[in-house]
Design an enzyme around this catalytic site. Sequence first.
Site, short mmCIF file in Angstrom:
data_model
loop_
_atom_site.label_atom_id
_atom_site.label_comp_id
_atom_site.label_asym_id
_atom_site.label_seq_id
_atom_site.Cartn_x
_atom_site.Cartn_y
_atom_site.Cartn_z
CG HIS A 24 -27.67 24.77 84.18
ND1 HIS A 24 -27.37 23.36 84.37
CD2 HIS A 24 -29.01 24.64 84.43
CE1 HIS A 24 -28.31 22.55 84.53
NE2 HIS A 24 -29.31 23.08 84.44
CE LYS A 58 -33.35 21.50 91.88
NZ LYS A 58 -32.60 20.64 90.89
CG ASP A 86 -42.58 33.99 81.64
OD1 ASP A 86 -41.46 33.83 82.02
OD2 ASP A 86 -42.83 33.95 80.32
CG MET A 87 -38.01 32.95 84.88
SD MET A 87 -36.85 31.69 85.43
CE MET A 87 -36.44 30.90 83.79
N GLY A 146 -38.96 28.33 89.29
CA GLY A 146 -38.68 27.20 88.37
C GLY A 146 -38.75 26.11 89.41
CG ASP A 193 -42.24 25.66 87.08
OD1 ASP A 193 -42.24 25.75 85.87
OD2 ASP A 193 -41.29 24.87 87.48
#
Length: 363
Positions: A267, A263, A249-250, A204, A227
Amino acid sequence: MAMVLENSSAELLRALAHLSNKRGNFKDGAALKCAVELGIPDVIQKHGKPAMTLSELTAALPIKQSKAHCINRIMRVLVNAGFFVEQRSGDGKRDDEEESYALTPACRLLLKDEPLNARAHVLFTLDPAEMVALGSLSEWLQDDYPTAFETANGKNYWDYIAERPARNKLFNEALAVDSRLIATVLISEFKFVFEGLTSLVDVGGGTGTIARAIAETFPNMKCIVLDLQQVVEDADLEGTENLEFVAGDMFEKIPNANAILLKMVLHDWSDEDCVRILKNCKRVIPEKEKGGKIILIELVLGGQNKDHVTVEAEICMDMEMLASFGGKERTEKEWAKLFQDAGLSGYKVFSNLDSRCVIEVYP
């Protein structure tokens, strides 16, 4: 009514003022957005004098002059919010002396030429779609949508910005500015975290601001920025000898590496999604004894010695995550549970970056 009557008049007035201030905080944001869009900080900066009078300011702004009389009211809000300093042209004793305005340090972060300017962050967080999501919390709590953003806008945040290239660009610009600040601190204060690594994937990582800084500092380390397809394509990014951009895609697959960097990614996501991401990270790094690790840069709520401004910023960020993404800011205890649920063996929290911390997590 009895509860009200039990309080003194002064207490009631203070309570009313507190309620009014909190209810009106979004008006500070609206005035700030207006100032950024009109370029007020830049106009004052380019004026060439310590302060700019109201008449000079209104004449220089791209506004209908029939509405110029409204600018002083917007500036009044921004002065009260600490973005400008109001001065008087004379000794300040006469009512007819014209107001003039100077920049505060906070306002300098809104200048176009400031390398670490926060303009993009202001504009995307105060976008109407974001504001209407925050205004839809009560409706969302009663419906079946995963986020208040979907309640308000009919689709999730990521689909929404994918359909709006300008909005997507603004989002990535905001992340890049934040990353420039973080990269400077990482390289100067936390260089040891990356020493000894031969490869790293910045998951990302957007336009690659942090990965580029790491790659330049460690020329023998292979750095990959992962990303989404539209981020990599839209940014027209070029790699270097030891920096590569990969679309992916993670949630599907992450490239193999000694370490994974995330980073302010987790969240954005629910606990369940975070566990999926962390498990995917664990699959592609070596065991701890061979140097494998996941490096997080995230907020850690709570802790000692945080001032009111920092705590308020953390709480506001958590509310933004709640409304727009279905994610959250987490305490150290909540982070520890995520790591345990993902099958990770341990973690270490290093000195924080203001609200944010560098967290090493081990497979």
